[in-house]
Motif scaffolding. Structure first.
Motif, PDB file in Angstrom:
ATOM      1  N   GLU A  92      31.123 -16.089   8.164  1.00 44.48           N
ATOM      2  CA  GLU A  92      30.284 -15.291   7.262  1.00 44.48           C
ATOM      3  C   GLU A  92      29.456 -16.189   6.347  1.00 44.48           C
ATOM      4  N   GLU A  93      30.064 -17.270   5.861  1.00 45.78           N
ATOM      5  CA  GLU A  93      29.345 -18.193   4.981  1.00 45.78           C
ATOM      6  C   GLU A  93      28.172 -18.833   5.713  1.00 45.78           C
ATOM      7  N   ASP A  94      28.391 -19.248   6.963  1.00 48.54           N
ATOM      8  CA  ASP A  94      27.315 -19.850   7.751  1.00 48.54           C
ATOM      9  C   ASP A  94      26.201 -18.846   8.021  1.00 48.54           C
ATOM     10  N   LYS A  95      26.560 -17.604   8.338  1.00 46.70           N
ATOM     11  CA  LYS A  95      25.562 -16.561   8.587  1.00 46.70           C
ATOM     12  C   LYS A  95      24.750 -16.271   7.328  1.00 46.70           C
ATOM     13  N   LEU A  96      25.417 -16.259   6.181  1.00 46.43           N
ATOM     14  CA  LEU A  96      24.734 -15.996   4.917  1.00 46.43           C
ATOM     15  C   LEU A  96      23.759 -17.125   4.589  1.00 46.43           C
ATOM     16  N   LYS A  97      24.185 -18.377   4.781  1.00 41.57           N
ATOM     17  CA  LYS A  97      23.296 -19.516   4.538  1.00 41.57           C
ATOM     18  C   LYS A  97      22.105 -19.478   5.482  1.00 41.57           C
ATOM     19  N   GLU A  98      22.331 -19.121   6.727  1.00 41.40           N
ATOM     20  CA  GLU A  98      21.245 -19.029   7.706  1.00 41.40           C
ATOM     21  C   GLU A  98      20.270 -17.907   7.333  1.00 41.40           C
ATOM     22  N   ALA A  99      20.783 -16.783   6.859  1.00 42.28           N
ATOM     23  CA  ALA A  99      19.928 -15.673   6.439  1.00 42.28           C
ATOM     24  C   ALA A  99      19.071 -16.060   5.245  1.00 42.28           C
ATOM     25  N   ILE A 100      19.644 -16.781   4.299  1.00 50.10           N
ATOM     26  CA  ILE A 100      18.891 -17.258   3.133  1.00 50.10           C
ATOM     27  C   ILE A 100      17.765 -18.176   3.585  1.00 50.10           C
ATOM     28  N   ASP A 101      18.070 -19.130   4.464  1.00 43.94           N
ATOM     29  CA  ASP A 101      17.050 -20.064   4.959  1.00 43.94           C
ATOM     30  C   ASP A 101      15.936 -19.326   5.696  1.00 43.94           C
ATOM     31  N   THR A 102      16.302 -18.338   6.496  1.00 50.45           N
ATOM     32  CA  THR A 102      15.311 -17.561   7.239  1.00 50.45           C
ATOM     33  C   THR A 102      14.386 -16.806   6.300  1.00 50.45           C
ATOM     34  N   CYS A 103      14.947 -16.151   5.294  1.00 48.73           N
ATOM     35  CA  CYS A 103      14.136 -15.394   4.329  1.00 48.73           C
ATOM     36  C   CYS A 103      13.235 -16.319   3.537  1.00 48.73           C
ATOM     37  N   GLU A 104      13.755 -17.430   3.100  1.00 44.12           N
ATOM     38  CA  GLU A 104      12.945 -18.366   2.319  1.00 44.12           C
ATOM     39  C   GLU A 104      11.786 -18.902   3.157  1.00 44.12           C
ATOM     40  N   GLY A 105      12.050 -19.189   4.420  1.00 40.85           N
ATOM     41  CA  GLY A 105      10.984 -19.685   5.290  1.00 40.85           C
ATOM     42  C   GLY A 105       9.953 -18.627   5.617  1.00 40.85           C
ATOM     43  N   ALA A 106      10.418 -17.415   5.893  1.00 43.38           N
ATOM     44  CA  ALA A 106       9.500 -16.342   6.275  1.00 43.38           C
ATOM     45  C   ALA A 106       8.591 -15.919   5.132  1.00 43.38           C
ATOM     46  N   PHE A 107       9.108 -15.941   3.920  1.00 39.40           N
ATOM     47  CA  PHE A 107       8.328 -15.472   2.780  1.00 39.40           C
ATOM     48  C   PHE A 107       7.786 -16.602   1.913  1.00 39.40           C
TER      49      PHE A 107
END
Length: 109
Positions: A92-107
């Motif tokens: 879950e921690e890895d998925k959350l970190k990946e989601a944060i990175d994806t959102c930061e990159g996309a926006f």
């Protein structure tokens, strides 16, 4: 931005704003030259919701309405969750970190 990137960031029917605080609705996407896309927007002209069609808007001149603020709040919350004492499994921690990175990159945050 490529046509695929523009279509992902600005889906058809989504609401956008521009630098002049006007808002509009995405009508379509088109590629002007390979690798360079434009967005067709119906801009609201007055308080009676009269629309004005715009033939081509640069994706750099618009932003999704309200989405960036919502994403910033979610990223802030997720970051505090990771720093807190919450018990997250390693997956879950890895998925959350990946989601944060994806959102930061996309926006671009």
């Amino acid at each position: 931005m490529t046509l695929q990137e523009v279509a992902k960031k600005f889906p058809l029917g989504s609401i956008v704003t521009n630098k002049k605080d006007r808002w509009g609705i995405i009508l379509g996407h088109r590629e002007t030259v390979p690798g360079m896309a434009r967005v067709r927007v119906a801009w609201v002209v007055d308080e009676h919701d009269t629309f004005e069609h715009d033939k081509a808007t640069s994706p750099d001149d618009i932003q999704p309405f309200g989405e960036i603020e919502a994403v910033k709040v979610l990223i802030d919350f997720a970051g505090r969750l990771l720093q807190g004492e919450a018990t997250l499994g390693r997956g879950e921690e890895d998925k959350l970190k990946e989601a944060i990175d994806t959102c930061e990159g996309a926006f671009g945050i």
